[in-house]
Design an enzyme around this catalytic site. Structure first.
Site, PDB file in Angstrom:
ATOM      1  N   ILE A 159       1.384  34.981  -0.852  1.00  0.00           N
ATOM      2  CA  ILE A 159       2.508  35.075  -1.779  1.00  0.00           C
ATOM      3  C   ILE A 159       3.846  34.946  -1.049  1.00  0.00           C
ATOM      4  O   ILE A 159       4.211  35.793  -0.225  1.00  0.00           O
ATOM      5  CB  ILE A 159       2.435  36.389  -2.595  1.00  0.00           C
ATOM      6  CG1 ILE A 159       1.063  36.488  -3.292  1.00  0.00           C
ATOM      7  CG2 ILE A 159       3.583  36.480  -3.593  1.00  0.00           C
ATOM      8  CD1 ILE A 159       0.654  35.267  -4.113  1.00  0.00           C
ATOM      9  N   GLU A 361       1.422  24.869  -3.771  1.00  0.00           N
ATOM     10  CA  GLU A 361       1.619  24.435  -5.170  1.00  0.00           C
ATOM     11  C   GLU A 361       0.659  23.302  -5.531  1.00  0.00           C
ATOM     12  O   GLU A 361       1.019  22.344  -6.212  1.00  0.00           O
ATOM     13  CB  GLU A 361       3.086  24.096  -5.445  1.00  0.00           C
ATOM     14  CG  GLU A 361       3.963  25.317  -5.186  1.00  0.00           C
ATOM     15  CD  GLU A 361       5.263  25.364  -5.913  1.00  0.00           C
ATOM     16  OE1 GLU A 361       5.457  24.577  -6.858  1.00  0.00           O
ATOM     17  OE2 GLU A 361       6.082  26.202  -5.544  1.00  0.00           O
TER      18      GLU A 361
HETATM   19  C1  LIG Z   1       3.037  29.139   3.286  1.00  0.00           C
HETATM   20  C2  LIG Z   1       2.307  29.243   1.975  1.00  0.00           C
HETATM   21  C3  LIG Z   1       2.960  29.761   0.877  1.00  0.00           C
HETATM   22  C4  LIG Z   1       2.279  29.901  -0.339  1.00  0.00           C
HETATM   23  N1  LIG Z   1       2.930  30.474  -1.403  1.00  0.00           N
HETATM   24  C5  LIG Z   1       2.224  30.769  -2.526  1.00  0.00           C
HETATM   25  C6  LIG Z   1       2.828  31.518  -3.591  1.00  0.00           C
HETATM   26  O1  LIG Z   1       4.016  31.892  -3.533  1.00  0.00           O
HETATM   27  N2  LIG Z   1       2.070  31.839  -4.668  1.00  0.00           N
HETATM   28  C7  LIG Z   1       0.769  31.450  -4.783  1.00  0.00           C
HETATM   29  O2  LIG Z   1       0.158  31.782  -5.795  1.00  0.00           O
HETATM   30  N3  LIG Z   1       0.163  30.734  -3.808  1.00  0.00           N
HETATM   31  C8  LIG Z   1       0.857  30.389  -2.669  1.00  0.00           C
HETATM   32  N4  LIG Z   1       0.256  29.675  -1.650  1.00  0.00           N
HETATM   33  C9  LIG Z   1      -1.147  29.305  -1.782  1.00  0.00           C
HETATM   34  C10 LIG Z   1      -1.358  27.810  -1.924  1.00  0.00           C
HETATM   35  O3  LIG Z   1      -0.981  27.385  -3.190  1.00  0.00           O
HETATM   36  C11 LIG Z   1      -2.827  27.519  -1.563  1.00  0.00           C
HETATM   37  O4  LIG Z   1      -2.943  27.674  -0.162  1.00  0.00           O
HETATM   38  C12 LIG Z   1      -3.260  26.132  -2.012  1.00  0.00           C
HETATM   39  O5  LIG Z   1      -3.323  26.040  -3.398  1.00  0.00           O
HETATM   40  C13 LIG Z   1      -4.616  25.754  -1.400  1.00  0.00           C
HETATM   41  O6  LIG Z   1      -5.551  26.762  -1.567  1.00  0.00           O
HETATM   42  P1  LIG Z   1      -6.428  27.233  -0.307  1.00  0.00           P
HETATM   43  O7  LIG Z   1      -5.487  27.524   0.805  1.00  0.00           O
HETATM   44  O8  LIG Z   1      -7.329  28.310  -0.762  1.00  0.00           O
HETATM   45  O9  LIG Z   1      -7.248  25.960   0.129  1.00  0.00           O
HETATM   46  P2  LIG Z   1      -8.647  25.494  -0.502  1.00  0.00           P
HETATM   47  O10 LIG Z   1      -8.560  25.461  -1.993  1.00  0.00           O
HETATM   48  O11 LIG Z   1      -9.744  26.261   0.114  1.00  0.00           O
HETATM   49  O12 LIG Z   1      -8.701  23.995   0.016  1.00  0.00           O
HETATM   50  C14 LIG Z   1      -9.142  23.640   1.324  1.00  0.00           C
HETATM   51  C15 LIG Z   1      -9.194  22.117   1.394  1.00  0.00           C
HETATM   52  O13 LIG Z   1     -10.127  21.625   0.425  1.00  0.00           O
HETATM   53  C16 LIG Z   1      -9.491  20.660  -0.407  1.00  0.00           C
HETATM   54  N5  LIG Z   1     -10.050  20.750  -1.750  1.00  0.00           N
HETATM   55  C17 LIG Z   1     -10.266  21.871  -2.510  1.00  0.00           C
HETATM   56  N6  LIG Z   1     -10.789  21.536  -3.699  1.00  0.00           N
HETATM   57  C18 LIG Z   1     -10.892  20.187  -3.703  1.00  0.00           C
HETATM   58  C19 LIG Z   1     -11.355  19.233  -4.663  1.00  0.00           C
HETATM   59  N7  LIG Z   1     -11.830  19.606  -5.860  1.00  0.00           N
HETATM   60  N8  LIG Z   1     -11.329  17.929  -4.320  1.00  0.00           N
HETATM   61  C20 LIG Z   1     -10.842  17.529  -3.095  1.00  0.00           C
HETATM   62  N9  LIG Z   1     -10.397  18.384  -2.164  1.00  0.00           N
HETATM   63  C21 LIG Z   1     -10.426  19.692  -2.463  1.00  0.00           C
HETATM   64  C22 LIG Z   1      -8.013  21.044  -0.370  1.00  0.00           C
HETATM   65  O14 LIG Z   1      -7.172  19.960  -0.713  1.00  0.00           O
HETATM   66  C23 LIG Z   1      -7.845  21.457   1.081  1.00  0.00           C
HETATM   67  O15 LIG Z   1      -7.669  20.330   1.875  1.00  0.00           O
HETATM   68  C24 LIG Z   1       0.935  29.485  -0.451  1.00  0.00           C
HETATM   69  C25 LIG Z   1       0.288  28.918   0.668  1.00  0.00           C
HETATM   70  C26 LIG Z   1       0.954  28.811   1.869  1.00  0.00           C
HETATM   71  C27 LIG Z   1       0.225  28.231   3.056  1.00  0.00           C
END
Ligand SMILES: Cc1cc2nc3c(=O)[nH]c(=O)nc-3n(C[C@H](O)[C@H](O)[C@H](O)COP(=O)(O)OP(=O)(O)OC[C@H]3O[C@@H](n4cnc5c(N)ncnc54)[C@H](O)[C@@H]3O)c2cc1C
Length: 378
Positions: A159, A361
Site C-alpha cells: 500500500i 495499477e
Molecule cells: C511500489 C508499489 C506500490 C504499490 N502500490 C499499491 C497501492 O497503493 N495499492 C494497491 O492496492 N496495490 C499496490 N501495489 C500492488 C500492485 O498493484 C501489484 O504489485 C500488481 O498488481 C501485481 O501484483 P503482484 O505483485 O501480486 O504480481 P502477480 O500478480 O503475482 O504477477 C506476477 C507476474 O505474473 C504476471 N501475470 C499475473 N497474472 C497474469 C495473467 N493472467 N496473464 C499474464 N501474466 C500474468 C504479472 O504480469 C507479473 O509479471 C503496489 C506495488 C508496488 C510494487
C-alpha cells in the site's frame, strides 16, 4: 526544457505555470536527498494541498479544482518530472478520493471530501493483498457487519502511503461473493502498518502492508452499495492508470532533458557528443517516445472529459507510457556513459524509478489482457 503544451483553454496556463514553478523550486532540489534517505515527503504534500493541487479533477463544491482531466494530468506530469515519488503520491491521492467523490452520498461527501481534497489529509488505496495482486478479486480481508459497525480482519499488501495515510479507501470481503468499499480512518484502533518495503526505486514513497486486526469501522463508512467494491475499484483504476501514464511521461521527459543537456556539454573526438549521428538518432527516438506517450494519455483524458468510454485507451496509455519511460530512462544512462551509471547524476535513479510503473495499477501484462478483452467485445 519546458514542454510546449496545448491546453483546452488559456485560463489553465496560470495553473500549469504555478505547478511548473513549484516543481522546479520546491520539489526538484530535494528529490535526490530524500530518495537517498528513503524519507517520505509529507511536508511537500501539505504544500501541494495549500497550493490547491491535491484535488484538481474534483468538484469545487467539495474543495476540488474542477479542472478537466487533461489539465490535471499535465500538472501531474510536471510534478513527476521534478520528483517521481511526489507525482505518484499525487496520483494515488487522486485515486483514493475517487470512490467517495463518485460513489458516496452527498452526506458522506459533505462530511469527508473537503478534508481529503483540500490537502490536510493524505490518502491510500488498498486493494492488493499478498496472494491477490493481478487477481485482485481473490482478496480475503473480511469485514463482518456487527450492528452499526464492521469488524475488519486481514492484511493489505503493497500500500502506497501505508502507515503515512490519514484515510484508506479499502476493498474488503463483506460476504462470500461480495466485495465492498470502506473509507477507513487511519487512526482506527486495530489498524497498523508493517515496516516499509525496501524497494529498488521510488524510495521516498512509503509502501507497506496494512494490517487490520478486529478494526472497528462505522457502517456509515461503506461507500456505494454493499457488493459494489470491485466495480468501484476497477473504475478508480481506469482513471488512476492515466495518472501513472502522466507520471511516466514526466519521468521520461526529465531523463530526456538530462541526456540532451549532457550530450551538448560532453566532448569526445573533438566535438560535442550530441553531434554524433549515433546519439542524434538515439535522442530523436527518445523524444519521439516521450511525445507519442504524452499524446496517448491526452487522447484518453480528452475522451474521459467528454464523457466517452476510455477504459481501453487508459490501458493503452499506461502500457505505452510506462514502457516508454523504461526505455527512455535506460537510454539516458547510455547517453551519459559512465557518468550515467553513478549517483552524481539523476538518470540512474530515473531508470530505477521507471521499473515500478510497469508493475503497479495492473502490470503491463494485465493491461494487454484488458485491451484484448475490449477487442473481443467489439
Ligand atoms: C511500489 C508499489 C506500490 C504499490 N502500490 C499499491 C497501492 O497503493 N495499492 C494497491 O492496492 N496495490 C499496490 N501495489 C500492488 C500492485 O498493484 C501489484 O504489485 C500488481 O498488481 C501485481 O501484483 P503482484 O505483485 O501480486 O504480481 P502477480 O500478480 O503475482 O504477477 C506476477 C507476474 O505474473 C504476471 N501475470 C499475473 N497474472 C497474469 C495473467 N493472467 N496473464 C499474464 N501474466 C500474468 C504479472 O504480469 C507479473 O509479471 C503496489 C506495488 C508496488 C510494487
Amino acid at each position: 526544457m519546458p514542454v510546449d503544451r496545448l491546453l483546452p483553454d488559456r485560463e489553465y496556463a496560470d495553473l500549469l505555470a504555478l505547478a511548473t514553478e513549484l516543481a522546479r523550486d520546491e520539489l526538484k532540489p530535494l528529490a535526490a536527498e530524500y530518495e537517498e534517505a528513503e524519507r517520505f515527503p509529507r511536508e511537500q504534500f501539505r504544500l501541494l494541498g495549500k497550493s490547491g493541487l491535491l484535488g484538481l479533477p474534483y468538484s469545487e463544491r467539495w474543495g476540488g479544482g474542477d479542472v478537466p482531466y487533461e489539465v490535471y494530468l499535465q500538472v501531474l506530469e510536471e510534478i513527476a518530472a521534478a520528483w517521481m515519488s511526489v507525482g505518484v503520491g499525487l496520483s494515488v491521492q487522486t485515486m483514493s478520493c475517487f470512490a467517495l467523490a463518485h460513489y458516496g452520498t452527498d452526506e458522506q461527501r459533505d462530511r469527508w471530501l473537503p478534508g481529503m481534497l483540500e490537502g490536510q489529509l493524505l490518502g491510500a488505496y488498498a486493494l492488493s493483498e499478498s496472494h491477490a495482486g493481478s487477481d485482485a478479486a481473490a482478496l480475503s480481508t473480511r469485514a463482518r457487519l456487527n450492528g452499526d459497525h464492521y469488524v475488519v480482519n486481514g492484511t493489505k499488501a503493497w500500500i502506497t502511503h501505508g502507515g503515512q495515510a490519514d484515510f484508506y479507501t479499502t476493498m474488503v470481503r463483506t460476504g462470500e461473493d461480495e466485495i465492498s468499499c470502506l473509507l477507513i480512518d487511519g487512526n482506527t484502533p486495530g489498524l497498523s502498518a508493517a515496516p516499509p518495503e525496501r524497494k529498488m526505486g521510488l524510495t521516498g514513497s512509503t509502501t507497506a502492508q496494512i494490517i487490520f486486526s478486529d478494526a472497528r469501522v462505522d457502517a456509515d463508512r461503506l461507500i456505494g452499495p454493499a457488493g459494489a467494491g470491485m466495480r468501484i475499484a476497477l473504475s478508480s483504476l481506469d482513471s488512476g492508470r492515466l495518472g501513472i501514464a502522466a507520471c511516466a511521461v514526466g519521468l521520461a521527459q526529465a531523463a530526456l532533458d538530462e541526456a540532451v543537456a549532457y550530450a551538448k556539454g560532453r566532448t569526445q573526438f573533438g566535438k560535442p557528443i550530441i553531434d554524433f549521428q549515433g546519439l542524434e538518432f538515439l535522442l530523436a527516438d527518445m523524444a519521439a517516445a516521450v511525445d507519442s506517450a504524452r499524446a496517448t494519455y491526452l487522447d484518453a483524458a480528452r475522451r474521459r472529459d467528454r464523457g466517452m468510454p476510455f477504459g481501453r485507451q487508459a490501458s493503452v496509455a499506461k502500457l505505452i507510457a510506462t514502457d516508454a519511460a523504461m526505455k527512455v530512462t535506460t537510454d539516458a544512462v547510455q547517453v551519459l556513459g559512465g557518468a550515467g551509471y553513478t549517483r552524481d547524476f539523476p538518470v540512474e535513479r530515473y531508470m530505477r524509478e521507471a521499473k515500478v510503473p510497469q508493475i503497479f495499477e495492473g502490470t503491463n501484462q494485465i493491461q494487454r489482457m484488458i485491451i484484448a478483452r475490449h477487442l473481443k467485445r467489439a
